[in-house]
Design a protein around this motif. Sequence first.
Motif, PDB file in Angstrom:
ATOM      1  N   PHE A  37       9.527 -10.051   4.370  1.00 15.37           N
ATOM      2  CA  PHE A  37      10.079 -10.430   3.062  1.00 15.37           C
ATOM      3  C   PHE A  37      11.565 -10.651   3.265  1.00 15.37           C
ATOM      4  O   PHE A  37      12.313  -9.682   3.361  1.00 15.37           O
ATOM      5  N   ALA A  72       7.945  -5.840   6.500  1.00 12.13           N
ATOM      6  CA  ALA A  72       7.231  -4.769   5.800  1.00 12.13           C
ATOM      7  C   ALA A  72       6.021  -4.295   6.587  1.00 12.13           C
ATOM      8  O   ALA A  72       5.655  -3.123   6.543  1.00 12.13           O
ATOM      9  N   GLN A 123      -3.587   0.394  -5.935  1.00 14.61           N
ATOM     10  CA  GLN A 123      -2.731   1.559  -6.177  1.00 14.61           C
ATOM     11  C   GLN A 123      -2.193   1.535  -7.611  1.00 14.61           C
ATOM     12  O   GLN A 123      -2.234   2.537  -8.310  1.00 14.61           O
ATOM     13  N   GLU A 179      -4.620   5.136  -2.622  1.00  8.47           N
ATOM     14  CA  GLU A 179      -4.274   6.336  -3.394  1.00  8.47           C
ATOM     15  C   GLU A 179      -5.128   6.457  -4.650  1.00  8.47           C
ATOM     16  O   GLU A 179      -4.607   6.461  -5.771  1.00  8.47           O
ATOM     17  N   PRO A 214       5.035   7.569   4.971  1.00  9.29           N
ATOM     18  CA  PRO A 214       5.903   7.836   3.823  1.00  9.29           C
ATOM     19  C   PRO A 214       5.943   6.655   2.851  1.00  9.29           C
ATOM     20  O   PRO A 214       5.436   5.576   3.151  1.00  9.29           O
ATOM     21  N   ASN A 215       6.521   6.864   1.691  1.00  4.01           N
ATOM     22  CA  ASN A 215       6.683   5.789   0.708  1.00  4.01           C
ATOM     23  C   ASN A 215       7.426   4.621   1.343  1.00  4.01           C
ATOM     24  O   ASN A 215       8.408   4.811   2.045  1.00  4.01           O
ATOM     25  N   GLY A 216       6.925   3.427   1.095  1.00  3.82           N
ATOM     26  CA  GLY A 216       7.584   2.246   1.626  1.00  3.82           C
ATOM     27  C   GLY A 216       7.230   1.953   3.073  1.00  3.82           C
ATOM     28  O   GLY A 216       7.808   1.065   3.692  1.00  3.82           O
ATOM     29  N   ALA A 217       6.252   2.683   3.628  1.00  2.00           N
ATOM     30  CA  ALA A 217       5.889   2.488   5.030  1.00  2.00           C
ATOM     31  C   ALA A 217       5.196   1.149   5.248  1.00  2.00           C
ATOM     32  O   ALA A 217       5.146   0.637   6.370  1.00  2.00           O
ATOM     33  N   LYS A 236       1.921   0.553   3.697  1.00  2.00           N
ATOM     34  CA  LYS A 236       0.468   0.758   3.585  1.00  2.00           C
ATOM     35  C   LYS A 236      -0.159  -0.226   2.605  1.00  2.00           C
ATOM     36  O   LYS A 236      -1.150  -0.900   2.921  1.00  2.00           O
ATOM     37  N   THR A 237       0.419  -0.314   1.417  1.00  2.00           N
ATOM     38  CA  THR A 237      -0.129  -1.226   0.412  1.00  2.00           C
ATOM     39  C   THR A 237       0.017  -2.675   0.868  1.00  2.00           C
ATOM     40  O   THR A 237      -0.884  -3.504   0.673  1.00  2.00           O
ATOM     41  N   THR A 238       1.139  -2.964   1.499  1.00  2.00           N
ATOM     42  CA  THR A 238       1.353  -4.324   1.984  1.00  2.00           C
ATOM     43  C   THR A 238       0.319  -4.680   3.056  1.00  2.00           C
ATOM     44  O   THR A 238      -0.218  -5.797   3.075  1.00  2.00           O
ATOM     45  N   HIS A 273      -1.980  10.404   0.174  1.00  2.00           N
ATOM     46  CA  HIS A 273      -0.849  11.263   0.507  1.00  2.00           C
ATOM     47  C   HIS A 273      -1.243  12.726   0.629  1.00  2.00           C
ATOM     48  O   HIS A 273      -0.587  13.484   1.326  1.00  2.00           O
TER      49      HIS A 273
HETATM   50  N1  LIG Z   1       6.342  -8.702  -2.572  1.00  2.00           N
HETATM   51  C1  LIG Z   1       7.324  -8.023  -1.929  1.00  2.00           C
HETATM   52  N2  LIG Z   1       8.542  -8.579  -1.793  1.00  2.00           N
HETATM   53  C2  LIG Z   1       9.537  -7.925  -1.163  1.00  2.00           C
HETATM   54  N3  LIG Z   1       9.390  -6.708  -0.615  1.00  2.00           N
HETATM   55  C3  LIG Z   1       8.192  -6.101  -0.720  1.00  2.00           C
HETATM   56  C4  LIG Z   1       7.101  -6.723  -1.383  1.00  2.00           C
HETATM   57  N4  LIG Z   1       6.034  -5.892  -1.332  1.00  2.00           N
HETATM   58  C5  LIG Z   1       6.448  -4.803  -0.674  1.00  2.00           C
HETATM   59  N5  LIG Z   1       7.736  -4.920  -0.297  1.00  2.00           N
HETATM   60  C6  LIG Z   1       8.502  -3.934   0.478  1.00  2.00           C
HETATM   61  O1  LIG Z   1       7.743  -3.613   1.597  1.00  2.00           O
HETATM   62  C7  LIG Z   1       7.867  -2.241   1.910  1.00  2.00           C
HETATM   63  C8  LIG Z   1       6.516  -1.604   1.990  1.00  2.00           C
HETATM   64  O2  LIG Z   1       5.980  -1.458   0.689  1.00  2.00           O
HETATM   65  P1  LIG Z   1       4.526  -0.886   0.439  1.00  2.00           P
HETATM   66  O3  LIG Z   1       4.270  -0.989  -1.028  1.00  2.00           O
HETATM   67  O4  LIG Z   1       3.568  -1.542   1.327  1.00  2.00           O
HETATM   68  O5  LIG Z   1       4.690   0.635   0.837  1.00  2.00           O
HETATM   69  P2  LIG Z   1       3.599   1.807   0.763  1.00  2.00           P
HETATM   70  O6  LIG Z   1       3.455   2.330   2.144  1.00  2.00           O
HETATM   71  O7  LIG Z   1       2.394   1.356   0.065  1.00  2.00           O
HETATM   72  O8  LIG Z   1       4.399   2.870  -0.109  1.00  2.00           O
HETATM   73  P3  LIG Z   1       3.859   3.887  -1.234  1.00  2.00           P
HETATM   74  O9  LIG Z   1       3.411   5.106  -0.543  1.00  2.00           O
HETATM   75  O10 LIG Z   1       5.074   4.154  -2.062  1.00  2.00           O
HETATM   76  O11 LIG Z   1       2.802   3.192  -1.993  1.00  2.00           O
HETATM   77  C9  LIG Z   1       8.746  -1.640   0.830  1.00  2.00           C
HETATM   78  O12 LIG Z   1      10.059  -1.557   1.346  1.00  2.00           O
HETATM   79  C10 LIG Z   1       8.696  -2.634  -0.280  1.00  2.00           C
HETATM   80  O13 LIG Z   1       9.867  -2.634  -1.013  1.00  2.00           O
END
Ligand SMILES: Nc1ncnc2c1ncn2[C@@H]1O[C@H](COP(=O)(O)OP(=O)(O)OP(=O)(O)O)[C@@H](O)[C@H]1O
Lengths: 356, 256
Positions: free
Chosen positions: B16, B21, B88, B175, B40-43, B45-47, B208
């Motif tokens: 991004f 990501a 999520q 989650e 951790p948050n922002g790792a 996973k969702t992406t 988590h």
């Molecule tokens: N569409 C997007 N545009 C820009 N940045 C993004 C986008 N989607 C996710 N990110 C960034 O990618 C990184 C990973 O986000 P992601 O949601 O995958 O984390 P996560 O591991 O699921 O965290 P959590 O445990 O909080 O759900 C984060 O820094 C987020 O800000």
Amino acid sequence: MMILSGDPPRGRALVALLAVIVLILAIAPFLFPGAKSLNVAATILVYALLVASYDLLLGYTGIVSFAHVMFYGVGAYGVAIALYGLGPSWGALILGIVAALPVSVALALAIALFSLRVQTIFFAMVTLAVASAFNVLASQLDWLTGGEDGRSFQVPEILRPGFRLISGRAFGVELNGRVLSYYLVFIACAVLFLALLRVVNSPFGRVLQAIRENPFRAEALGYRIVYHRALATCLSAAVATLAGALGAIWQHYVGPDTALNLSIQLDVLVMVVIGGMGSLYGAIVGAALFVVARNYLQGLLGALSAAASGAGLTLAAGLLHPDRWLMWLGLMFILAVYFAPTGIVGRLRGLDKGSG
Amino acid sequence: MSNSVSLETKDLTIRFGGHVAVDAVSCQFRPGELTAIVGPNGAGKTTYFNLVSGQLRATSGAVFLNGHDVTSLGPAERASRGVGRAFQLTNLFPGLSVAENVRLAVQAAEGVHYDMLRPWRLRGDLVSRAEAILEEVALTGRRNAAAAALSHGDQRKLEVALMIALKPTIFMFDEPTAGMSVDEVPVVLDLIARLKQEASKTILLVEHKMDVVRSLADRIIVLHNGRLMADGEPAEIIASPIVQEAYLGLAKAQPS
Ligand SMILES: Nc1ncnc2c1ncn2[C@@H]1O[C@H](COP(=O)(O)OP(=O)(O)OP(=O)(O)O)[C@@H](O)[C@H]1O
Ligand SMILES: [Mg+2]
């Protein structure tokens, strides 16, 4: 009731209102033998169908289009051009409709595939541009469409006012070609309305509502939302085309002001909002209310204005002047949206829920 | 590629702007296996999930379903090939009833997309399967409520119900119990445990809560800053310093 596809109008007040409207429309030629009232009734029928087909897009699928009346125009011009050019035969009439349908569907498909992937607002802009262009085109192609003057034409003989089905009268009314035309319009509108009701209550129709609610999730479930939206656009265009054909058959005349003008598009929008989006029954209520108001508000205002000036209330007389009817209609619209944001149908259903 | 691999990502990457990501994640998943994805948050996973189920397009790398490259396919195509998501952030049809939400997912599973000639009620098979799923997630009592009117916990359950109804072969839980009250959590965990019994299912679970992970997972992978940091047996991974660190990062963000 499977004729209503398992989706009857819920709520006693709504059922009663619809029953009254449909009953009046069903026996209108016998209730109001005058030419004007019958014209009002036929206009309600055609607009109810047009509005219902628009609701399939706006209320059910969540697509904002300003080109819906263009498809109505295609149907109306199809019939007009065929009957004008080939003479008043049933063959010409059917040819006009059969030629208009693929034109509409192709236009709808082109607009849909070109712009439905993008945002709602972009799609709305594209439809507005296409509709305006089409309007200009119809006015310019004088030799084909009659230009700004439009086309007057003859319909097949048994639909003309001079035709008599039987020599006597039925319930004091002459069964002439006008009455036959009315019932042709009535039956066609009823059948097409029930067909639309079937579509919105089919598995396909439910997917359209899912797309309106959350396109992202609909896709994640495996629904190809572009295809669904395109199909909905084509279907609603086809029904609008048929409504246009019926309108032309009734009026014996088609011109930009009766079949293409963007102000008709606005009327359709007003009717769908007043009646209630996302319920096809709203189309019947909205069209009935709007068409009656447009036709009789001026007369009513005239009477009120005369009464007010008779009583020496010059300000009231001025406000109620018949030329102000549009202002009053606008005011009614604002009040309707304010007090019944879900439309009359949503309001009546809500009332019933509250008391039950 | 081994026949038994149902899902594979190869060097899967998304950027991004300047931020990577998900960074070259290569991983294989097999039927009958429940893989917990922690970090951790922002790792990322969702992406990573979004890249697998097609909501996001990869910058580079590839996704394979049963050996077929699906990298260029959209989310709808991947869903019809068996990828199911429970999101999520709750992602329902808010204005439709709970029963209708599930019925639409059942309808999708049965491939009934364009049938417009008969009323939906005549497809009683779809209705009754939807009812059975509502029973399974303990939402029968709320069947006529609009999805938007549900409590957070019930919305989470409906979210899971939509995925179950889709009958996927790859289940992706993001989650699923987050924010649920203590008495609601078992419904979802029991459901996942029951799914696990069926050998044909590949289950990915972002979670988590370490006790949940310990009790359900056959395998754990750890994501950190978009990179795959560890992959192995639960006991071994949980004991590793990298997870301890991730876990601590979490404890800060989610005090519970
Ligand atoms: N569409 C997007 N545009 C820009 N940045 C993004 C986008 N989607 C996710 N990110 C960034 O990618 C990184 C990973 O986000 P992601 O949601 O995958 O984390 P996560 O591991 O699921 O965290 P959590 O445990 O909080 O759900 C984060 O820094 C987020 O800000
Ligand atoms: Mg996440």
